[in-house]
Design an enzyme around this catalytic site. Sequence first.
Site, mmCIF file in Angstrom:
data_model
loop_
_atom_site.group_PDB
_atom_site.id
_atom_site.type_symbol
_atom_site.label_atom_id
_atom_site.label_comp_id
_atom_site.label_asym_id
_atom_site.label_seq_id
_atom_site.Cartn_x
_atom_site.Cartn_y
_atom_site.Cartn_z
ATOM 1 N N LYS A 8 0.832 -1.201 0.000
ATOM 2 C CA LYS A 8 0.000 0.000 0.000
ATOM 3 C C LYS A 8 0.872 1.259 0.000
ATOM 4 O O LYS A 8 0.586 2.225 -0.709
ATOM 5 C CB LYS A 8 -0.958 -0.005 1.192
ATOM 6 C CG LYS A 8 -2.118 -0.971 0.988
ATOM 7 C CD LYS A 8 -3.010 -1.071 2.201
ATOM 8 C CE LYS A 8 -4.124 -2.091 1.967
ATOM 9 N NZ LYS A 8 -4.820 -2.459 3.203
ATOM 10 N N LYS A 64 -6.793 -9.795 -14.975
ATOM 11 C CA LYS A 64 -7.637 -10.084 -13.818
ATOM 12 C C LYS A 64 -8.648 -8.940 -13.637
ATOM 13 O O LYS A 64 -8.270 -7.769 -13.704
ATOM 14 C CB LYS A 64 -6.740 -10.203 -12.578
ATOM 15 C CG LYS A 64 -7.529 -10.317 -11.287
ATOM 16 C CD LYS A 64 -6.649 -10.104 -10.060
ATOM 17 C CE LYS A 64 -7.497 -10.151 -8.827
ATOM 18 N NZ LYS A 64 -7.507 -9.156 -7.885
ATOM 19 N N LYS A 82 -10.966 -3.422 -9.793
ATOM 20 C CA LYS A 82 -11.374 -2.019 -9.937
ATOM 21 C C LYS A 82 -10.181 -1.140 -10.276
ATOM 22 O O LYS A 82 -10.336 -0.120 -10.929
ATOM 23 C CB LYS A 82 -12.130 -1.520 -8.701
ATOM 24 C CG LYS A 82 -11.361 -1.539 -7.409
ATOM 25 C CD LYS A 82 -12.234 -1.024 -6.290
ATOM 26 C CE LYS A 82 -11.583 -1.216 -4.935
ATOM 27 N NZ LYS A 82 -11.264 -2.622 -4.580
HETATM 28 P P1 ADP Z 1 -10.184 -5.320 -6.618
HETATM 29 O O1 ADP Z 1 -9.089 -6.152 -7.248
HETATM 30 O O2 ADP Z 1 -11.249 -4.975 -7.580
HETATM 31 O O3 ADP Z 1 -9.624 -4.101 -5.875
HETATM 32 P P2 ADP Z 1 -10.497 -6.338 -3.985
HETATM 33 O O4 ADP Z 1 -9.024 -6.446 -3.847
HETATM 34 O O5 ADP Z 1 -11.243 -5.297 -3.220
HETATM 35 O O6 ADP Z 1 -10.861 -6.230 -5.545
HETATM 36 O O7 ADP Z 1 -11.090 -7.784 -3.692
HETATM 37 C C1 ADP Z 1 -12.097 -8.091 -2.801
HETATM 38 C C2 ADP Z 1 -12.252 -9.594 -2.824
HETATM 39 O O8 ADP Z 1 -12.664 -10.048 -4.130
HETATM 40 C C3 ADP Z 1 -10.968 -10.345 -2.515
HETATM 41 O O9 ADP Z 1 -11.275 -11.418 -1.660
HETATM 42 C C4 ADP Z 1 -10.485 -10.865 -3.849
HETATM 43 O O10 ADP Z 1 -9.815 -12.105 -3.706
HETATM 44 C C5 ADP Z 1 -11.781 -11.037 -4.635
HETATM 45 N N1 ADP Z 1 -11.520 -10.759 -6.069
HETATM 46 C C6 ADP Z 1 -11.288 -9.541 -6.604
HETATM 47 N N2 ADP Z 1 -11.107 -9.617 -7.944
HETATM 48 C C7 ADP Z 1 -11.219 -10.926 -8.273
HETATM 49 C C8 ADP Z 1 -11.125 -11.658 -9.512
HETATM 50 N N3 ADP Z 1 -10.905 -11.049 -10.676
HETATM 51 N N4 ADP Z 1 -11.278 -13.003 -9.471
HETATM 52 C C9 ADP Z 1 -11.524 -13.640 -8.283
HETATM 53 N N5 ADP Z 1 -11.627 -12.998 -7.089
HETATM 54 C C10 ADP Z 1 -11.472 -11.669 -7.067
#
Ligand code: ADP
Length: 321
Positions: free
Chosen positions: A110, A190, A193
């Site tokens: 971070k 992947k 957001k």
């Molecule tokens: P982002 O990558 O959009 O910022 P987060 O890190 O907030 O998403 O992820 C929140 C949860 O969703 C986590 O437990 C993460 O493992 C799951 N997650 C996020 N993106 C994916 C993806 N593309 N495939 C599978 N799981 C995901």
Amino acid sequence: MRILTGLQPSGRLHVGNYFGAMKPAIEAQDEGDGYYFIADYHAMTTMEDAATLRDNVRGVAVDFLACGFDPSKAVFFKQSAVPEVNELAWILSTVCPMGLLERCHSYKDKVAKGISANHALFAYPALMAADILLYDSNVVPVGDDQKQHLEVTRDLVGKINDRFGEGTLVMPEARIREGVAKVPGLDGEKMSKSYNNTLPIFGEEKPLRKLVMRIATDSTPVEDPKPTEGSIILDLYKLFASEGDYQQMVTDYQSGGFGYGDFKKRLWEAYWEYFAPMRERRNELLADPAQVDAILAEGAAKARAEAEIVLDRVRKAVGLR
Ligand code: ADP
Ligand code: TRP
């Protein structure tokens, strides 16, 4: 068996979040005594503005309830509704070596991303440990990015129990979500957001349909067979379609004669239909904010009663009582 997990109120949820985190958490409700909370104190380490925090917490609560969180099965609450967690975090901090926190990848990542290195961000794992330990949790389902935080938690339990007596805190186990395939985004990376390539779970029909139509494809002519390997459309369709419909699309890819526009249309329909019942439930919840407040208040009361018991035991053990 008590199962606990924390949910980040990180804004608009997408299909990757749904299959990677929400669906497994919702399914775990049937396995044991579930505790689920929205980590609003944690969100403050990266969210600076009050309105965004408030809106996101509310939004995530509504979305999780719409997607299948069932307050009759599990306790659902906001982290800050049980402020006692801060007291336990403090107690844990007194046995937590600086080096343990300094090694945490999540903190280093971070900071590398430009988030300011404040004390709360650094102490995040101690608060997370308190979240888990305040409810005598046995099992903590998390993504593998949280593995290290669970190791810190277990370390702290060992230190507290060594110093103040066995049984002061309950040793939790991590359940790392493995085998949850990464959901691809509109560009094939992947879905995330931070990559701006997401398919949201909820939204207006027209813009969502446009997103599906924007999925990257190659330039194979309509009449030719299309490569199935690495196809974003197929990978997403598999999540939403029945096995039979999915196999049909594979066959149509291989035989040729179908254009990507046709496949995208099928994907769109399956995706829109998949979330239809959840959309309906969400609209009901949005129209009745008092219902959401009541669910969160009931969850908070249950969680707080449990927290008091555990915290009392800990206060006595460490000499505060
Ligand atoms: P982002 O990558 O959009 O910022 P987060 O890190 O907030 O998403 O992820 C929140 C949860 O969703 C986590 O437990 C993460 O493992 C799951 N997650 C996020 N993106 C994916 C993806 N593309 N495939 C599978 N799981 C995901
Ligand atoms: N740190 C977790 C995440 O980023 C969220 C979280 C906070 C959590 N407290 C927790 C998860 C306690 C499990 C248990 O996803």
